[in-house]
Design an enzyme around this catalytic site. Structure first.
Site, PDB file in Angstrom:
ATOM      1  N   SER A   1      12.622   7.986  -7.449  1.00 14.12           N
ATOM      2  CA  SER A   1      11.410   7.198  -7.341  1.00 14.12           C
ATOM      3  C   SER A   1      10.344   8.136  -6.771  1.00 14.12           C
ATOM      4  CB  SER A   1      11.697   6.005  -6.428  1.00 14.12           C
ATOM      5  OG  SER A   1      10.557   5.704  -5.681  1.00 14.12           O
TER       6      SER A   1
ATOM      7  N   ASP B   1       3.998   1.372   3.549  1.00 15.15           N
ATOM      8  CA  ASP B   1       2.878   1.019   2.667  1.00 15.15           C
ATOM      9  C   ASP B   1       2.361  -0.396   2.915  1.00 15.15           C
ATOM     10  OD1 ASP B   1       2.821   3.479   1.465  1.00 15.15           O
ATOM     11  OD2 ASP B   1       4.053   2.900  -0.247  1.00 15.15           O
TER      12      ASP B   1
ATOM     13  N   ARG C   1      -3.139   5.204   0.038  1.00 14.07           N
ATOM     14  CA  ARG C   1      -3.148   3.742   0.072  1.00 14.07           C
ATOM     15  C   ARG C   1      -4.510   3.191   0.495  1.00 14.07           C
ATOM     16  NH1 ARG C   1       0.622   5.180  -2.798  1.00 14.07           N
ATOM     17  NH2 ARG C   1       2.640   4.145  -2.758  1.00 14.07           N
TER      18      ARG C   1
ATOM     19  N   ASP D   1       8.023  -2.945 -10.174  1.00  9.73           N
ATOM     20  CA  ASP D   1       7.631  -3.967  -9.188  1.00  9.73           C
ATOM     21  C   ASP D   1       6.374  -4.722  -9.604  1.00  9.73           C
ATOM     22  OD1 ASP D   1       9.641  -3.464  -7.270  1.00  9.73           O
ATOM     23  OD2 ASP D   1       8.486  -1.816  -6.389  1.00  9.73           O
TER      24      ASP D   1
END
Ligand code: ARG
Length: 405
Positions: free
Chosen positions: A172, A121, A92, A12
């Site tokens: 993932s 997220d 995060r 990404d």
């Protein structure tokens, strides 16, 4: 335009880096924040430059992550929906903070991140970035805005000759010291069990030791301070416990989770240290806090956990709850003993510096300090509610009988 990009080095964000350059003619500054993910940061840096970055930052936030965020999760027994120790969620916040700091230092016009529109997220990154950045610094999330698919991203990367790395796993994985989140492939079917190869710390039954193993964890003011009598930093202890508890097959989570945006997802995690430390901490709280405090704190814990899960770390309520819990936790000091055996963990002992458990009061032996005779009056008054209930029922019965006559 100058953009700071939160860069993990995955597909990404690598595509994102080149895309920002092509589409906005932007100068892209990549920022990789180390929260304990097992990554070769040299490779990541090279990849950032190949993807078009003009400058790259690597920030080691491992201690900050543990000391400011993970430690709070222990104090609040933070398990979202009773299961998930918030490992991805907590990470995060320091990532957003570090990226914002660099964006300000570099005078960027925008900050970009690779979050999709389907997860939590995006909420964590957007809310935290907007807390640290002035309004005129834009937040852009092209994966979400352009509705990119994985297939489109792979095609884009191949057509530009971008290095997207050899995938070691079909899953993932988001990993840091506090836990590993495993998603994708066959796990999207909630009925399919995860294969052992999805896990790193938690070992399969063929490798479990035959003998049980004991661990003694010392807490000071609610925080783990020593393991088996050896003082150590929290990060060090977590790393050691992930390996040593995982060896016994302990630390897996598999549950259906409610994302903040309303979707249900099947989530698989491994987090041996997190689960064990929270379990021990909760046990020690029961030795040291009055029942009324425990009951009230359970709702505080839950509120805190939901705020953190849903992206609202930088919220007045979270800060206020923090101060409340710091006050209570002053008395949560002592030791808890864990016994690990064949995939299970149990608490086998505890002692506290200022214990509310008083053996001389509770004992059934002679010489107890508790005079049972005093309970007689208390217990008879306690019965009052039940007696009143009976009275009501009898009254109702008599009235009904009279009507029928
Ligand atoms: N469901 C978890 C959370 O929202 C973990 C997500 C992990 N995956 C990811 N790509 N961020 O915190």
């Amino acid at each position: 335009m100058k953009v700071a990009l939160a860069y993990s080095g995955g597909l990404d964000t690598t595509v994102l880096c080149r895309w920002l350059k092509e589409n906005y003619r932007a100068e892209v500054i990549t920022v990789t924040v180390d929260v304990g993910q097992p990554t070769d940061f040299g490779v990541i840096e090279e990849r950032a430059y190949v993807a078009g970055a003009s400058k790259h930052y690597h920030v080691d936030a491992r201690d900050k992550f543990v000391d400011e965020f993970v430690s709070r999760d222990i104090l609040f027994n933070g398990l979202y929906e009773g299961e998930y120790p918030l490992s991805t969620a907590l990470s995060r916040y320091p990532i957003a903070e570090e990226v914002a700091r660099i964006a300000l230092r570099e005078g960027c016009d925008a900050v970009a991140h690779g979050c999709t529109g389907k997860g939590n997220d995006q909420l964590r990154m957007d809310a935290s970035l907007s807390y640290f950045l002035p309004d005129d610094v834009k937040i852009i999330a092209p994966v979400r805005e352009q509705n990119w698919s994985r297939d489109w991203e792979v095609e884009y990367a191949l057509s530009r000759g971008l290095p997207i790395g050899v995938k070691e796993s079909r899953f993932s994985i988001d990993e840091n010291v506090w836990g590993r989140s495993v998603e994708g492939a066959e796990l999207e079917d909630p009925w399919t069990g995860p294969p052992w190869e999805a896990f790193k710390w938690v070992r399969p039954p063929s490798e479990w030791p035959d003998e049980p193993e004991e661990f003694v964890i010392r807490f000071e003011a609610g925080l783990p301070a020593a393991l088996d009598g050896k003082k150590m930093r929290l990060r060090e202890m977590i790393e050691e416990l992930n390996m040593r508890l995982g060896r016994h097959g302990y630390g897996l989570i598999d549950h259906i989770e409610d994302r903040a945006i309303g979707l249900k997802s099947r989530e698989v995690y491994e987090a041996p240290a997190a689960l064990a430390l929270i379990k021990c901490h909760q046990d020690l709280e029961k030795m040291t806090l009055p029942a009324r405090c425990l009951r009230f704190k359970a709702s505080v814990d839950r509120e805190w956990t939901e705020l953190v899960y849903a992206g609202l770390w930088y919220h007045t309520l979270r800060e206020a709850l923090d101060r409340f819990v710091d006050e209570l936790e002053k008395s949560v000091s002592g030791e808890v003993r864990l016994t690990l055996e064949k995939g299970s963990v149990r608490i086998s002992g505890r002692r506290a510096d200022k214990s509310l458990y008083v053996k001389d009061l509770i004992t059934y032996s002679a010489g107890s300090l508790f005079d049972q005779r005093h309970s007689e009056g208390f217990s008879s008054i306690w019965s009052l509610e039940v007696k009143l209930h009976k009275l009501m029922q009898e009254r109702g019965y008599r009235q009904a009988k009279r009507k029928n006559e």
